[in-house]
Design an enzyme around this catalytic site. Structure first.
Site, PDB file in Angstrom:
ATOM      1  N   CYS A 259      -5.068   3.155  -3.587  1.00  0.00           N
ATOM      2  CA  CYS A 259      -3.793   3.075  -3.159  1.00  0.00           C
ATOM      3  C   CYS A 259      -1.966   2.115  -3.297  1.00  0.00           C
ATOM      4  O   CYS A 259      -1.354   2.049  -2.578  1.00  0.00           O
ATOM      5  CB  CYS A 259      -3.840   3.288  -1.954  1.00  0.00           C
ATOM      6  SG  CYS A 259      -4.747   4.559  -1.660  1.00  0.00           S
TER       7      CYS A 259
ATOM      8  N   LYS B 126     -10.574  -0.644  10.474  1.00  0.00           N
ATOM      9  CA  LYS B 126     -10.610  -1.598   9.755  1.00  0.00           C
ATOM     10  C   LYS B 126     -11.439  -2.781  10.370  1.00  0.00           C
ATOM     11  O   LYS B 126     -11.046  -4.109   9.800  1.00  0.00           O
ATOM     12  CB  LYS B 126      -9.377  -2.423   8.521  1.00  0.00           C
ATOM     13  CG  LYS B 126      -9.259  -0.886   7.996  1.00  0.00           C
ATOM     14  CD  LYS B 126      -7.916  -0.830   6.721  1.00  0.00           C
ATOM     15  CE  LYS B 126      -6.894  -0.414   6.395  1.00  0.00           C
ATOM     16  NZ  LYS B 126      -8.266   0.521   5.015  1.00  0.00           N
TER      17      LYS B 126
ATOM     18  N   HIS C 246       1.269  -1.513   0.160  1.00  0.00           N
ATOM     19  CA  HIS C 246      -0.342  -0.020  -0.057  1.00  0.00           C
ATOM     20  C   HIS C 246       0.668   0.951   0.061  1.00  0.00           C
ATOM     21  O   HIS C 246       1.877   1.344   0.882  1.00  0.00           O
ATOM     22  CB  HIS C 246      -0.785  -0.352   0.922  1.00  0.00           C
ATOM     23  CG  HIS C 246      -1.993   1.249   1.184  1.00  0.00           C
ATOM     24  ND1 HIS C 246      -1.837   2.390   1.891  1.00  0.00           N
ATOM     25  CD2 HIS C 246      -3.756   0.833   1.100  1.00  0.00           C
ATOM     26  CE1 HIS C 246      -2.929   3.089   0.995  1.00  0.00           C
ATOM     27  NE2 HIS C 246      -3.694   2.248   1.471  1.00  0.00           N
TER      28      HIS C 246
ATOM     29  N   GLN D  81      -4.840  -5.541   6.680  1.00  0.00           N
ATOM     30  CA  GLN D  81      -5.482  -5.958   6.668  1.00  0.00           C
ATOM     31  C   GLN D  81      -6.101  -7.762   7.171  1.00  0.00           C
ATOM     32  O   GLN D  81      -5.675  -8.187   6.293  1.00  0.00           O
ATOM     33  CB  GLN D  81      -5.149  -6.708   5.022  1.00  0.00           C
ATOM     34  CG  GLN D  81      -5.685  -5.264   3.966  1.00  0.00           C
ATOM     35  CD  GLN D  81      -6.454  -4.590   4.488  1.00  0.00           C
ATOM     36  OE1 GLN D  81      -7.621  -5.112   4.237  1.00  0.00           O
ATOM     37  NE2 GLN D  81      -6.637  -2.989   3.884  1.00  0.00           N
TER      38      GLN D  81
ATOM     39  N   ASP E 218       3.297  -4.430   8.426  1.00  0.00           N
ATOM     40  CA  ASP E 218       1.659  -3.552   8.525  1.00  0.00           C
ATOM     41  C   ASP E 218       0.601  -4.757   8.588  1.00  0.00           C
ATOM     42  O   ASP E 218       0.445  -5.680   7.459  1.00  0.00           O
ATOM     43  CB  ASP E 218       1.846  -3.223   5.903  1.00  0.00           C
ATOM     44  CG  ASP E 218       0.279  -2.546   6.133  1.00  0.00           C
ATOM     45  OD1 ASP E 218      -0.345  -3.063   6.479  1.00  0.00           O
ATOM     46  OD2 ASP E 218       0.778  -1.510   5.091  1.00  0.00           O
TER      47      ASP E 218
END
Length: 404
Positions: free
Chosen positions: A361, A222, A119, A199, A196
């Site tokens: 993104c 999220k 991202h 997700q 990261d």
């Protein structure tokens, strides 16, 4: 999954005279009624600043805020509560690491390694750090099926590498990366690994100790929490030796005319009034997810994803990006031949179906795939097989319309 329709009141509405089918949870998730009630409770009964007041409201707010930190610690299996720092989200957390650890550990000639599936939030901070410090930014290639090419990872991570920053799960392809293996490659070269988890945390069990991540970041919105709240996990020995990302009130103990002494971890990194309601709401979101069991969440999303993939592959005009036969989250990215991604998303919206279209993104990944834009469906626990059936039927209807 033990989801009641009343748990997510927003989904009861109609959009464009059709039942709302929300398939954009990778962008932001919907919030359960319990989280909304927690936020209302805080603002109507406990609203006060934290850590500062000796009066009852402030004490209650402080207790709830710090309890949220404990909930995050246990949810991701961090070793210590002081390793949990509250941020505004994943983007800010990555920037904090880049501008604190990065600025003090990256020198000219050093390397920072990321991948083509990142991202923008996990690209641009490292681009800027590399420019500031005279370092080289390197990209790990992808295999033909969209997974991370681990042979190339072994080649890209060298003795010059100081930071490796990789997503655990792609926000476009949905693939889940072998973080523990990447950690081993990074640590063999004495580099640190930032993961990261934006997700991944909402969709599967996470154990940062088992992953051996040095830094791990994610966003509350999220995972059914409010917007504007996120988490930076860092190993205590690393956090203890890097400067704060911001300066001001709350993160200091003594301030003189020419100097200041900082609070211990974690408060030295949380300058100013924090997002108190956001943290408390995130804690409530964790409570809700724990009632579902994250193992079961992952299984349920896998079932939805496989069902949707099987249906989409029966439509000859659809190209799906990524692999069907690897561990992945509830994300499917695709295009329809002869129809721009934005046109397809607009047509779906007219039928009450919310999907994301564009570059997500992730422009370097779009260029890597050779496309300008794609359509993305992303599932969460409140989605059903009926949602998928309605979406696939709508896609077929749109395909026939554009053929005319």
């Amino acid at each position: 999954m033990k989801i009641k329709p009343s748990d997510f009141p927003i989904l009861a509405q109609q959009v464009n005279q059709h039942r709302l089918v929300y398939l954009d949870s990778a962008a932001t998730s919907q919030k359960p009624a319990s989280v909304l009630a927690t936020l209302n409770q805080y603002y109507t009964h406990d609203n006060a600043n934290v850590h500062r007041g000796i009066y009852d409201l402030s004490q209650r707010a402080t207790t709830a805020y710090e309890l949220a930190r404990d909930k995050v610690q246990h949810f991701i299996h961090a070793k210590r509560r002081e390793e949990i720092l509250f941020t505004r989200g994943t983007t800010e957390a990555i920037n904090w690491v880049a501008q604190t650890y990065g600025m003090t550990h990256i020198n000219p000639g050093d390397e920072i390694v990321i991948s083509y599936m990142e991202h923008h939030a996990n690209i641009v901070p490292w681009q800027q750090l590399a420019k500031q410090r005279g370092a080289t930014l390197k990209y790990i290639r992808l295999a033909a099926n969209g997974t991370l090419d681990m042979h190339d990872a072994d080649k890209q991570i060298t003795a010059r590498t100081k930071i490796v920053s990789i997503t655990q799960a792609s926000n476009v392809l949905g693939v889940v990366n072998p973080i523990k293996q990447i950690a081993a490659l990074a640590h063999a070269q004495h580099a640190v690994l930032l993961v990261d988890g934006a997700q991944s945390v909402p969709h599967m069990p996470i154990d940062v100790q088992q992953l051996d991540a040095d830094f791990f970041v994610f966003s509350g919105h999220k995972m059914m929490g409010p917007t504007g709240i996120g988490v930076l996990y860092g190993k205590r020995d690393l956090l203890a030796h890097i400067p704060p990302a911001q300066f001001g009130g709350e993160m200091v103990t003594i301030v003189s005319q020419n100097d200041a002494h900082f609070q211990p971890l974690p408060w030295r990194f949380e300058a100013g009034t924090p997002n108190i309601a956001g943290a408390i709401g995130l804690g409530a979101a964790i409570d809700y997810l724990l009632t579902l069991d994250m193992v079961e969440v992952a299984k349920y999303e896998q079932q939805l994803t496989q069902y949707a993939l099987e249906s989409l592959h029966k439509i000859d005009a659809i190209t799906v990006y990524g692999a069907d036969d690897v561990h992945q989250t509830g994300i499917i990215t695709f295009n329809m031949a002869g129809v721009h991604a934005h046109d397809l998303a607009t047509a779906l919206d007219q039928l009450g179906i919310a999907v994301r279209a564009g570059h997500h993104c992730a422009q370097p990944l779009m260029r890597y795939l050779g496309v300008a834009a794609t359509v993305r469906m992303s599932f969460y626990v409140y989605n059903t097989l009926d949602d998928i059936d309605d979406t696939v039927a709508a896609i077929k209807e749109i395909k026939d319309y554009f053929k005319k």
